[in-house]
Design an enzyme around this catalytic site. Structure first.
Site, PDB file in Angstrom:
ATOM      1  N   GLU A   1       2.964  -6.764   5.516  1.00  0.00           N
ATOM      2  CA  GLU A   1       2.267  -8.017   5.845  1.00  0.00           C
ATOM      3  C   GLU A   1       2.876  -8.543   7.136  1.00  0.00           C
ATOM      4  OE1 GLU A   1      -0.233  -9.334   4.077  1.00  0.00           O
ATOM      5  OE2 GLU A   1      -0.085  -7.829   2.509  1.00  0.00           O
TER       6      GLU A   1
ATOM      7  N   CYS B   1       0.853  -1.182   0.000  1.00  0.00           N
ATOM      8  CA  CYS B   1       0.000   0.000   0.000  1.00  0.00           C
ATOM      9  C   CYS B   1       0.887   1.229   0.000  1.00  0.00           C
ATOM     10  CB  CYS B   1      -0.886   0.027   1.254  1.00  0.00           C
ATOM     11  SG  CYS B   1      -1.983  -1.404   1.373  1.00  0.00           S
TER      12      CYS B   1
ATOM     13  N   ALA C   1      -5.783  -4.133  -1.941  1.00  0.00           N
ATOM     14  CA  ALA C   1      -6.474  -5.075  -1.043  1.00  0.00           C
ATOM     15  C   ALA C   1      -5.943  -6.490  -1.251  1.00  0.00           C
ATOM     16  CB  ALA C   1      -7.973  -5.025  -1.308  1.00  0.00           C
TER      17      ALA C   1
END
Length: 561
Positions: free
Chosen positions: A77, A2, A51
């Site tokens: 992550e 992101c 996403a």
């Protein structure tokens, strides 16, 4: 993957400042949010979302009812969020892996939070109750983070430097933008005015240390001792675990495959584990090169052996040269070997984005630094010096290979995963005796190759294939990519300009026309920011004037054989 962006204590109009946040829109093509912080009129977050996990509740800044005073913006992550939930009894309100950051912070403060995260991350955590702002970045800087902090307490934070360089502030000169150091967190006090003051910057992990979160890992109590069979078995177990934990995704997984040892091992292990987990779709693998490139031939062999759905991207020199400026703008660096190697990765990422539905892309980055894969390691004077050099390369990954891999994939809205940089795996490998890790019998990465010798994961000729620099394997043996670039640049840069290079660019002055050409493009987009690159990447222990492996004597003699 992101894009995160935040401002604290802005003197400029926020609606104007937020235009800067749009410069990293490529990192999150699925959604965008811009949000002011309640009670602080000059503090805000910007977030671009890709996403991958929890497509319903994954928007940021992430806030949960349990901790209304905490605001989290993160890129990354966290692979052990379920283990930590189970161990500490956390009550998650979303399926977002990063929610664990809020619970860890509430439980034990920022130091424990940073040390417990197994994964890759860059985060901004705001605690309005205690008026604190925290920044953090993973051990190797796999996820990027930049910041601006002025003397009067204005703070800007962003995934890429391009989102900060045009910020308006009441200064006569542009504020300094710096990369945030990997493996560190920073504590800042937040004043009622929204301005901040840095309290401390703390190093929470270095590559050699076993991470704190290893105590909660699914792999524990590995046999100790350094006999070769034990070591090889432990390498296999830890590498398999590194790939397995990275399968966490709600989007399709793919893998870059150059046909070299590292990407081939990752792809082969992925196929094995995807079958075990009954993942329904075939693994897509991706190779790029010009006609008759060694990488294309080798990757074809691997794809046939492992049974992946293989894609080849053929490009010509003209296409490569055409994207040079876009590549340098994306990278935010002018390092010669990084730019060369980024062209292929940029083009293949572009192809993946346009032509396939793979969004999570595995890659072999980090292995050369960890397992002493560069050809110049053959010239290391001692095993101890080779081990030191390996650690230095790992510490600097965020300036070179990891930077290249992140920016070229992120430029096309893809998420990169790099199992060779798994904390537990790297800590174990670096803890092995130095003599075990050096090249052996004229072959680099001997120990890693040996560890997978009898697994049938890869064909023998791939497992023992000599090192090709990514930018070299793209083209035929007859003419390297770097010489194609040099021929092109020769006509673009006048001899006189190169002679005066040190006057025009006193910091890191370019020594070649190729270096000068890249530097000119960089300065066009990022004037006066040359100190983002502390030094050029070059091989050690040899008299090298060019970073390409193909210019080294070892490569030349190997090629003749």
């Amino acid at each position: 993957m992101c894009g995160i962006w935040a401002l604290f204590g802005s003197d400029g109009c926020l609606s104007v400042q937020c235009l800067c946040a749009m410069k990293i829109a490529h990192r999150g093509p699925d959604a965008f949010r811009f949000e002011n912080v309640n009670g602080f009129t000059n503090c805000c977050f910007g977030f671009h979302r890709l996403a991958i996990v929890d497509q319903l509740y994954g928007m940021q800044p992430l806030r949960v009812k349990k901790f209304p005073y905490l605001w989290l913006c993160y890129n990354g992550e966290i692979y052990n969020y379920k283990q930590l939930q189970k161990h500490f009894g956390f009550d998650y309100q979303t399926l977002v892996d990063g929610e664990v950051i809020l619970h860890l912070y509430n439980r034990g403060g920022i130091e424990q939070t940073a040390s417990m995260l197994d994964g890759v991350f860059a985060f901004i955590l705001l605690d309005t109750a205690n008026r604190k702002v925290f920044l953090g970045r993973d051990t190797y800087g796999v996820r990027p983070l930049f910041k601006v902090l002025t003397d009067d307490g204005f703070l800007g934070v962003c995934s890429e430097a391009k989102g900060l360089i045009d910020l308006k502030h009441n200064m006569s000169f542009a504020p300094k933008v710096d990369p945030f150091p990997p493996g560190h967190y920073e504590v800042l006090d937040l004043k009622p005015s929204g301005k901040v003051a840095s309290v401390e910057v703390v190093k929470f992990h270095s590559p050699k240390d076993e991470p704190l979160h290893a105590a909660y890992s699914t792999v524990q109590n590995l046999p100790s001792g350094f006999d070769v069979e034990t070591v090889k078995s432990n390498i296999r177990i830890l590498f398999e675990n590194a790939v397995r934990k990275r399968l966490m995704a709600h989007r399709r997984i793919g893998c870059l495959l150059s046909g070299g040892l590292d990407s081939s091992l990752v792809a082969a292990m992925l196929i094995k584990l995807m079958k075990e987990q009954n993942i329904s779709y075939p693994l897509q693998t991706f190779a790029i090169g010009m006609e008759d490139a060694p990488d294309l031939l080798a990757s074809r062999k691997v794809a046939a052996h492992i049974g992946s759905q293989h894609h080849e991207v053929i490009f010509n020199s003209e296409e490569g040269i055409q994207v040079l400026e876009d590549v340098i703008f994306s990278l935010e660096t002018y390092d010669i070997t990084t730019v060369r190697a980024s062209v292929g990765m940029y083009l293949i990422s572009q192809y993946i984005r346009k032509k396939t539905d793979s969004a999570v892309i595995f890659s072999g980055e980090g292995s050369d630094e960890l397992t002493q894969g560069y050809i110049y390691f053959h010239k290391a004077p001692t095993a101890e010096e080779a081990a030191e050099e390996s650690e230095r390369l790992l510490r600097e990954l965020y300036l070179f290979d990891v930077l290249r891999a992140d920016r070229t994939t992120a430029a096309h809205g893809l998420e990169l995963r790099v199992p060779f940089l798994d904390h537990q795996f790297t800590a174990y490998y670096l803890g092995l005796p130095a003599e075990l890790r050096i090249p052996k019998n004229g072959i680099e990465k001997h120990l890693l190759r040996e560890a997978f010798e009898d697994t049938n994961l890869l064909p023998k000729e791939i497992l023992w294939r000599p090192k090709e620099a990514f930018s070299d394997g793209l083209t035929s043996i007859k003419k390297s990519w770097f010489s194609i670039l040099q021929d092109y640049v020769d006509a673009q840069v006048d001899d006189f300009l190169l002679e005066k290079a040190a006057e025009k660019f006193p910091f890191n002055p370019p020594k070649t026309k190729e270096g000068y050409y890249y530097r000119q493009i960089f300065e066009k987009h990022y004037p006066g920011r040359s100190d983002w690159l502390t030094h050029y990447w070059m091989p050690k222990w040899i008299k090298a004037t060019d970073p390409s492996a193909r210019t080294l004597q070892h490569y030349k003699s190997a090629a003749k054989e």
